[in-house]
Design a protein around this motif. Structure first.
Motif, short mmCIF file in Angstrom:
data_model
loop_
_atom_site.label_atom_id
_atom_site.label_comp_id
_atom_site.label_asym_id
_atom_site.label_seq_id
_atom_site.Cartn_x
_atom_site.Cartn_y
_atom_site.Cartn_z
N LEU A 40 10.42 -3.58 -12.44
CA LEU A 40 10.46 -3.92 -11.21
C LEU A 40 8.86 -4.71 -10.91
CD1 LEU A 40 11.90 -1.12 -9.06
CD2 LEU A 40 13.12 -3.01 -10.09
N LYS A 41 8.88 -5.62 -10.12
CA LYS A 41 7.38 -5.92 -9.60
C LYS A 41 7.57 -5.72 -8.03
CE LYS A 41 5.96 -9.35 -13.21
NZ LYS A 41 7.16 -9.42 -13.98
N PHE A 42 6.24 -5.74 -7.59
CA PHE A 42 6.14 -5.37 -6.15
C PHE A 42 4.63 -5.60 -5.80
CE2 PHE A 42 4.99 -1.54 -8.58
CZ PHE A 42 3.88 -1.08 -8.07
N ALA A 43 4.29 -5.68 -4.37
CA ALA A 43 3.16 -5.91 -4.01
C ALA A 43 2.88 -5.03 -2.70
CB ALA A 43 3.16 -7.25 -3.20
N ILE A 44 1.75 -4.44 -2.72
CA ILE A 44 1.12 -3.63 -1.52
C ILE A 44 0.22 -4.42 -0.66
CG2 ILE A 44 -0.01 -1.35 -0.90
CD1 ILE A 44 2.23 -0.93 -2.80
N LEU A 45 0.84 -4.54 0.62
CA LEU A 45 0.18 -5.47 1.54
C LEU A 45 -0.20 -4.67 2.88
CD1 LEU A 45 2.66 -8.38 1.14
CD2 LEU A 45 0.67 -8.08 -0.07
N LYS A 46 -1.09 -5.36 3.61
CA LYS A 46 -1.41 -4.78 4.94
C LYS A 46 -0.56 -5.06 5.80
CE LYS A 46 -6.56 -4.35 4.17
NZ LYS A 46 -7.92 -4.92 4.87
N LEU A 47 -0.16 -4.17 6.91
CA LEU A 47 0.88 -4.69 7.81
C LEU A 47 0.24 -5.79 8.79
CD1 LEU A 47 2.12 -1.39 8.77
CD2 LEU A 47 3.41 -3.09 7.72
N ARG B 217 -3.28 -6.20 -5.52
CA ARG B 217 -1.97 -6.00 -4.40
C ARG B 217 -0.86 -5.94 -5.24
NH1 ARG B 217 -1.95 -10.71 -0.55
NH2 ARG B 217 -2.12 -11.79 -2.57
N PHE B 218 -0.68 -6.15 -6.55
CA PHE B 218 0.52 -6.30 -7.09
C PHE B 218 0.77 -5.35 -8.45
CE2 PHE B 218 -0.71 -10.45 -5.69
CZ PHE B 218 0.11 -10.79 -4.72
N GLY B 219 1.97 -4.95 -8.71
CA GLY B 219 2.05 -3.74 -9.77
C GLY B 219 3.65 -4.13 -10.26
N ILE B 220 3.58 -3.22 -11.55
CA ILE B 220 4.74 -3.17 -12.10
C ILE B 220 5.46 -1.93 -12.27
CG2 ILE B 220 6.06 -3.64 -14.53
CD1 ILE B 220 3.98 -5.99 -14.75
N ARG C 283 -1.88 7.27 -1.46
CA ARG C 283 -3.24 7.18 -1.81
C ARG C 283 -4.02 6.86 -0.38
NH1 ARG C 283 -2.94 3.87 -7.81
NH2 ARG C 283 -1.63 5.37 -8.82
N PRO C 284 -5.20 7.45 -0.52
CA PRO C 284 -5.89 7.21 0.77
C PRO C 284 -6.24 5.73 0.95
CG PRO C 284 -6.76 9.13 -0.26
CD PRO C 284 -5.81 8.54 -1.17
N GLU C 285 -6.67 5.06 -0.30
CA GLU C 285 -6.94 3.53 -0.41
C GLU C 285 -5.78 2.81 0.18
OE1 GLU C 285 -6.08 4.35 -4.61
OE2 GLU C 285 -6.84 5.57 -3.05
N ASN C 286 -4.61 3.10 0.14
CA ASN C 286 -3.43 2.32 0.63
C ASN C 286 -2.73 2.77 1.93
OD1 ASN C 286 -3.38 0.67 -1.88
ND2 ASN C 286 -2.24 2.30 -2.85
N ALA C 287 -3.53 3.59 2.86
CA ALA C 287 -3.30 4.04 4.15
C ALA C 287 -3.10 2.69 5.10
CB ALA C 287 -4.00 4.84 4.75
N GLY C 288 -1.88 2.59 5.77
CA GLY C 288 -1.53 1.62 6.56
C GLY C 288 -1.07 0.26 5.77
N LYS C 289 -0.85 0.49 4.62
CA LYS C 289 -0.08 -0.72 3.73
C LYS C 289 1.42 -0.41 3.88
CE LYS C 289 -4.52 -1.70 1.28
NZ LYS C 289 -5.04 -1.85 0.11
#
Length: 271
Positions: A264-271, A244-247, A205-211
């Motif tokens: 599962l649980k995960f996080a989408i974070l900036k580098l 930032r978080f999801g299931i 997704r464009p909003e998550n580019a670079g994450k």
């Protein structure tokens, strides 16, 4: 148990190159190996071979980096009424908890380790695989995993944007399958493949580019059958994501046979 973590291990070439960190599922593998070693001492009367059949409440708390020593502490929780031997495991580095969880094993006779004949029947979502797909090269544009730790060969996006379908072809040339004495594709790597599928879909997704996607926990995972070289692991993942978080919940099949399921649980974070 102890696991010496060194920068020259093959996993670091494929797991976050440039920012090496021991994969969470390989911390789970360490948990499982230590638990199995204890199991073989506790249950010498059992016949057959012990196999990992489930994981629950697995949480990843601290990155494990090259140069660290992973200390593994295992405690038996006994045997349940389904014949599963259960263990609580804690992994620590530098005196701090790195990961923890519950793993269960069950003994199986020799027939369990023989691949079933191909049925020729499709998995339940075969008709949903329409339109363009992403191959491995395109997948690597969205997630940092590389050979030998890239565990998706092809993926399709679902119609509802939060759903993805993926394939992993299991081959005898795969060093991850060769590393298991019986030559099957282990359950903890099936969970990793499912996690990569969900992250690859979200990171497109464009909003998550670079994450980047980070494992937070394996709430539960159950393994119903082994997956062998010559078979195709087919995965379905549905993600609920906010902030930032999801299931992610998923099912894994070989042809029309369910072989595993996980949450599962995960996080989408900036580098």
């Amino acid at each position: 148990g102890r696991k010496m973590v060194s920068n020259n291990e093959f996993m670091f070439a494929g797991h976050f190159p440039g920012q090496p960190v021991m994969p969470g599922v390989l911390q789970v593998a360490a948990m499982a190996q230590a638990a199995k070693a204890l199991l073989l001492q506790l249950a010498p009367q059992e016949s057959g071979t012990a196999v990992l059949v489930s994981m629950e409440k697995v949480k990843f708390r601290k990155p494990v980096l090259p140069g660290m020593v992973l200390a593994i502490a295992v405690q038996s929780s006994g045997r349940d009424d389904q014949g599963r031997y259960q263990f609580q495991v804690k992994n620590s580095v530098e005196g701090e908890l790195a990961s923890s969880g519950n793993v269960s094993f069950k003994f199986f006779a020799e027939d369990y380790f023989r691949p079933l004949p191909a049925s020729g029947k499709a998995c339940p979502w075969q008709d949903s695989l329409q339109g363009e797909y992403c191959d491995a090269q395109q997948i690597m544009q969205n997630i940092p995993h590389r050979i030998p730790f890239l565990l998706i060969d092809r993926m399709y996006s679902g119609k509802d944007r939060d759903t993805a379908y993926g394939f992993k072809n299991i081959t005898g040339n795969d060093i991850l399958a060769q590393a298991v004495g019986r030559g099957f594709f282990p359950g903890y790597l099936q969970v990793e493949a499912l996690a990569q599928l969900g992250c690859a879909e979200l990171l497109r997704r464009p909003e998550n580019a670079g994450k980047i996607g980070m494992f937070m926990s394996i709430d539960e995972a159950h393994f119903d059958a082994l997956v062998f070289p010559g078979e195709q692991l087919q995965m379905y993942s549905h993600c609920e994501f906010g902030g930032r978080f999801g299931i992610a919940e998923g099912e894994l099949y070989v042809e029309d046979r369910q072989v595993a399921q996980a949450k599962l649980k995960f996080a989408i974070l900036k580098l």
